[in-house]
Design a protein around this motif. Sequence first.
Motif, PDB file in Angstrom:
ATOM      1  N   SER A  14       0.143 -13.730   2.318  1.00 55.87           N
ATOM      2  CA  SER A  14       0.337 -12.469   1.616  1.00 55.87           C
ATOM      3  C   SER A  14       1.620 -11.783   2.062  1.00 55.87           C
ATOM      4  O   SER A  14       2.002 -11.849   3.232  1.00 55.87           O
ATOM      5  CB  SER A  14      -0.851 -11.548   1.903  1.00 55.87           C
ATOM      6  N   GLN A  65       2.438 -13.169  -6.573  1.00 53.98           N
ATOM      7  CA  GLN A  65       2.562 -11.791  -6.095  1.00 53.98           C
ATOM      8  C   GLN A  65       3.776 -11.091  -6.693  1.00 53.98           C
ATOM      9  O   GLN A  65       3.712  -9.900  -7.033  1.00 53.98           O
ATOM     10  CB  GLN A  65       2.668 -11.774  -4.567  1.00 53.98           C
ATOM     11  N   GLU A 208      -1.536  -6.195   4.731  1.00 51.01           N
ATOM     12  CA  GLU A 208      -1.202  -7.253   3.780  1.00 51.01           C
ATOM     13  C   GLU A 208      -1.639  -6.845   2.384  1.00 51.01           C
ATOM     14  O   GLU A 208      -2.719  -6.299   2.192  1.00 51.01           O
ATOM     15  CB  GLU A 208      -1.894  -8.555   4.195  1.00 51.01           C
ATOM     16  N   LEU A 210      -2.638  -8.679   0.022  1.00 52.94           N
ATOM     17  CA  LEU A 210      -3.783  -9.423  -0.498  1.00 52.94           C
ATOM     18  C   LEU A 210      -5.010  -9.366   0.415  1.00 52.94           C
ATOM     19  O   LEU A 210      -6.015 -10.006   0.147  1.00 52.94           O
ATOM     20  CB  LEU A 210      -3.401 -10.887  -0.767  1.00 52.94           C
ATOM     21  N   ARG A 287      -4.377  -7.055  -6.374  1.00 55.49           N
ATOM     22  CA  ARG A 287      -5.102  -8.286  -5.997  1.00 55.49           C
ATOM     23  C   ARG A 287      -5.698  -8.960  -7.229  1.00 55.49           C
ATOM     24  O   ARG A 287      -5.658 -10.180  -7.370  1.00 55.49           O
ATOM     25  CB  ARG A 287      -6.253  -7.940  -5.035  1.00 55.49           C
ATOM     26  N   THR A 290      -2.973 -10.662  -9.176  1.00 52.89           N
ATOM     27  CA  THR A 290      -2.488 -11.870  -8.490  1.00 52.89           C
ATOM     28  C   THR A 290      -3.480 -13.010  -8.684  1.00 52.89           C
ATOM     29  O   THR A 290      -3.106 -14.150  -8.966  1.00 52.89           O
ATOM     30  CB  THR A 290      -2.286 -11.597  -6.984  1.00 52.89           C
TER      31      THR A 290
END
Length: 333
Positions: A14, A65, A208, A210, A287, A290
Motif C-alpha cells: 500500500s 491505487q 497506509e 489500504l 479501498r 482499488t
Amino acid sequence: VPRILSGIQPTADSFHFGNYLGALRQWVDLQDGHDAFYMIADMHAITVAQDPKVLRERTLLSAAQLIAMGIDPARSAIFVQSQVPAHAQLAWVLNCLTAFGEARRMTQFKDKSAKEGEGAASVGLFTYPILQAADILLYRPAYVPVGEDQRQHLELTRDLAQRFNSRYKKTFKLPEPHILKETAKIFDLQNPTAKMSKSAPSPAGIIELLDDPKVSAKKIRSAVTDSEAEVRFDVEAKPGVSNLLTIYNALTGRPIAELEQAYAGRGYGDLKGDLAEVVVDFVTPFRTRTRQLLDDRAELQRVLSDGAERAGAVAARTMEQVYDRIGFLGRDA
Ligand code: ATP
Ligand code: MG
C-alpha cells in the motif's frame, strides 16, 4: 502544455499518507494543464532484496491505487519503468557522467543502507539516484512533483543534464522540483522526526491507504505526542502533534490556526479521534475503488501497456539523440 514526470516505487502493498500528501495528491491535481507521465518504478524496487511474485503483485496494486486516487489514464500516461528500456540505457550513460564522490554525497544511500551496512548494500542502491535522473531526463519535463526527500536527487538530475548539455550538445531540459510546502515531509507517527516510509522498520507509525480503516484509526490514536496537553503547531518542540495537524489540515483544508483554537483546552485524545474519523472517511471509498480495479487485472495490464507505449515513444526519441551525440555508431537503417 508543460510536461511533468514523477514516479513511485512498488515497495509495499500500500501507499501511505506521506506518499499521498507529499506527492500523489499533486499528481492528481497537475493532470489539469500538464502533459503528465507517471511511472511505477519497479527497477528501483529491486535495489533491495525482493520476492518476484510479490513485486509483480505490488506493481498491479500500485497501478490500481493510482487510478483509484484519480489519475486518469485517458489523460496521463501510467507506466511501468521496466517496460520502457530507455530507462536502463540512459542510466548507463549518466553513470559514466557521474563522479564517484558526487554519488557518495547522496544522503538517502546512507539512510537506506544503514540497516545492512554499506558494504552489503547493492551497487544499484548506491547508483539509484542516477537511474532516477535518467527516468526524469528522458521525458524533458518542466516539473517533477515529489516530496522533500527527493530534492537532493533533483539537484543531481539538473547537474547531470547541465553536464551532458555542455559536454555534448543541448539535449536535456533542466527540470524543477515541484514540492508542496506544507506537506513536503510527513512523519512517522511513532517516530515523528523520521519520514513516513514504505520501507520503515515497523508499520506502527505508517498510515497506509489500504489498511483496514480500523487499524488506521488505532494507529492515529496511538501516535506519539508529548507530555504537555496543548494542541499547538511547533515542529521543533512538538513534532508529533504538529505532524497530526499537518495531516488534518491537508485532508480537510481547515487552517492550522483554526484547528489549534478548536482543540484548545481539549487535549490530544479529541484531536486524534477526529483525525482518525477524517482518515477513515478518506480511505474507505478509496479501498473499495482499488479493490474493484483489481478485479479486472487484464484491464489494468492494458492501461499499463498503453502507458508504456506512450512513454516509450517519447523516451526512444530522446535516447536516439543521446546515443548519436555521445558518438555511438548507429546501425544502418
Ligand atoms: P521507500 O521507503 O521504498 O523509499 P517511500 O515511502 O519513500 O518508499 P517512494 O516510492 O520512495 O516512497 O516515493 C514516492 C513519492 O512519495 C516521492 O515523491 C517521495 O518524495 C514521496 N514521499 C515519500 N515519503 C514521503 C513523506 N513521508 N512525506 C512526503 N512525501 C513523501
Ligand atoms: Mg523513498
